[in-house]
Scaffold this motif. Structure first.
Motif, PDB file in Angstrom:
ATOM      1  N   HIS A 240       0.838  -1.213   0.000  1.00 48.18           N
ATOM      2  CA  HIS A 240       0.000   0.000   0.000  1.00 48.18           C
ATOM      3  C   HIS A 240       0.869   1.259   0.000  1.00 48.18           C
ATOM      4  N   HIS A 244       0.993   1.443  -5.750  1.00 50.44           N
ATOM      5  CA  HIS A 244      -0.375   0.905  -5.809  1.00 50.44           C
ATOM      6  C   HIS A 244      -1.348   2.020  -6.210  1.00 50.44           C
ATOM      7  N   HIS A 276      -6.992   7.115  -3.065  1.00 50.68           N
ATOM      8  CA  HIS A 276      -7.889   6.255  -2.271  1.00 50.68           C
ATOM      9  C   HIS A 276      -7.214   5.562  -1.083  1.00 50.68           C
ATOM     10  N   ASP A 277      -5.887   5.447  -1.072  1.00 50.95           N
ATOM     11  CA  ASP A 277      -5.209   4.787   0.067  1.00 50.95           C
ATOM     12  C   ASP A 277      -4.223   5.729   0.751  1.00 50.95           C
ATOM     13  N   ASP A 380      -9.291  -1.374  -7.850  1.00 55.86           N
ATOM     14  CA  ASP A 380      -8.565  -1.617  -6.598  1.00 55.86           C
ATOM     15  C   ASP A 380      -8.178  -3.095  -6.449  1.00 55.86           C
TER      16      ASP A 380
HETATM   17 ZN   LIG Z   1      -6.177   0.145  -2.561  1.00 55.32          ZN
END
Ligand SMILES: [Zn+2]
Length: 492
Positions: A240, A244, A276-277, A380
């Motif tokens: 992560h 990614h 998103h992360d 994802d």
């Molecule tokens: Zn992700």
């Protein structure tokens, strides 16, 4: 690794003595002429992707002080280099603060070099209300996110002065056409790309998408946004990390090209994907909740996804507010709908079965909220839909991250008696830089096939079967899932 930065000239003898003592507890000493020079050095080191990433140690910045901007330096670090462990120190305070720094820095540096203790600190530190550590923690970033706009949130002149375009110039081989070729295929292979190349990929893609949507930024402002975003992901995470994030954005964009015509929607969804992360600690909601992380108490459910959403919206608010406004007013008649926020929340895997049910129930997906949520979810979990050689690299990286999660759980359960672990040199490449083949990766980690079969059987196969039925032009996704599954089954 920790650095002692000295900004500008030092004239007083007592400061010189204090700096010499501080240098003794840091790994190196670097002299820079001024604050813009400091930021250029910090960003260049980070892009080089070496140990000088400012996460594996605490670095001290000693500066002359005097200006409003230098007084705000710690807040500037939090806003523009969120996961860095940096502390600003005025020259005139150096001698007085020296005993405390000499006492505390060695232990904090040791904690930063241990990947399990470091992760535990990020996740669990600060619950008691005190947050004085110089090491990054989620609590520290949550507090920075909640602070009212201050001078540090506007772009300080030292950051504004950085020529980001030239910072990338030396690091991107082959120029723009090469990166477009990489980005334009479902066989996108980011594992051989360094940090600078990943930023460049995101830059060329977002520059085009934002120009197509009529909301472009200048090149330097777009790059500042991307450098800040990269410095908001933990480069030291196995899976992560910013790689990614860029991969999910590339997948989102490729899927959108087949399904969505509206250029603004494509831009906003691609933006949601790269954010998103943000701030991901390389663990999961279960571990945050089980050991009482403050962030779990703050959000209750979809803990990480809520955190990513808030961190990313804060970044947009300060650097690209126009997009945040457009994201909130995209659906006429649905005033509560905020595309970026909703789609980031949709990536919580605890909601996966609900989305599969919705795919089964609906003959057509014509609701924008549902459509965009399904696309970001597909992107994802798209690792298993990539060609085998690429899919296997992702499988290897998630295996390493899961292994660290197990060590973290053990460490938390046993308190200080748990096993910690130094930074490792694990790599999916050979010494000569070639990517390991799927067979070589399985030889190294025999548990990879079992993990892949579990993920495909539990989550991916059914989802992509239904998804591709709705969008038959994307049938290559389920075809790849099934051929990858066949390979892993043979390896069990
Ligand atoms: Zn992700």
């Amino acid at each position: 690794m920790s650095t002692l930065f000295v900004v500008g000239e030092v004239e007083r003898a007592e400061v010189t003595r204090a700096l010499d003592a501080l240098a003794g507890v840091c790994d190196r000493r670097v002299q820079v002429a001024d604050l813009p020079g400091l930021f250029v050095r910090l960003y260049s080191d980070r892009l080089a992707g070496s140990r000088w990433n400012y996460e594996e140690g605490v670095s001290v910045v000693v500066h002359a002080g005097g200006s409003a901007e230098s007084r705000e330096l710690d807040a500037t670090f939090r806003a523009f280099l969120p996961v860095f462990n940096l502390v600003a120190l005025e020259q005139r305070a150096a001698a007085a603060r020296l005993p405390e720094l000499l006492r505390e820095l060695p232990a904090q540096n040791a904690a930063c070099r241990d990947r399990i203790r470091r992760m535990a600190h990020w996740m669990y530190y600060g619950g008691s209300g005190s947050c004085s550590s110089r090491v990054y923690s989620i609590v520290r970033q949550l507090r920075a996110t909640g602070e009212p706009r201050s001078a540090a949130r506007a772009i300080p002149s030292a950051v504004e002065a950085v020529d980001f375009v030239s910072l990338l110039a030396g690091a991107t081989r082959g120029g723009e056409p090469r990166y477009w070729r990489l980005l334009s295929t479902w066989g996108f292979q980011p594992h051989s790309l360094g940090a600078a190349e990943l930023v460049y990929c995101a830059f060329v893609l977002l520059r085009k998408l934002s120009a197509d949507a009529g909301v472009g930024l200048s090149d330097n402002r777009l790059l500042l946004f991307l450098f800040t975003l990269e410095a908001s992901y933990h480069q030291v995470n196995k899976f992560h990390n910013f790689r990614h994030a860029v991969d999910v954005m590339q997948a989102t964009w490729r899927l959108c090209e087949n399904i969505i015509d509206d250029r603004l929607q494509v831009l906003l969804l691609s933006m949601a994907a790269i954010g998103h992360d943000i701030g991901h600690p390389g663990s999961n909601n279960m571990l945050l909740t089980k050991f009482g992380a403050p962030v779990a108490t703050a959000y209750g459910e979809s803990v990480l996804e809520n955190m990513h959403k808030d961190f990313f919206q804060q970044l947009l608010k300060s650097q690209w507010p126009q997009l945040l406004g457009l994201s909130q007013s995209l659906c006429k008649g649905e005033s509560q709908y905020n595309l970026i926020a909703e789609t980031i929340l949709a990536t919580d895997m605890a909601l996966h079965a609900e989305y599969v049910d919705k795919l089964k129930e609906n003959h057509r997906i014509d609701n924008l909220k549902m459509l965009t949520s399904l696309i970001i979810k597909a992107a994802d979990i798209s690792n298993v839909t990539r060609p085998l050689a690429i899919s296997a690299q992702w499988a290897y990286l998630i295996t390493l991250e899961f292994r660290d999660c197990s060590l973290l759980e053990e460490y938390q359960a046993k308190g200080d008696g748990g096993q910690s672990a130094p930074q490792d040199e694990e790599s999916g490449h050979t010494n000569s830089g070639r990517l390991l083949s799927p067979d070589e990766l399985v030889d190294k980690y025999p548990c990879i096939p079992g993990g892949q079969i579990f993920f495909i059987d539990t989550f991916a196969e059914q989802f992509f079967k239904e998804f591709c039925q709705k969008f038959p032009e994307l049938n290559f996704l389920i075809d790849n899932v099934q051929s990858n599954k066949k390979f892993w089954l043979e390896k069990l």
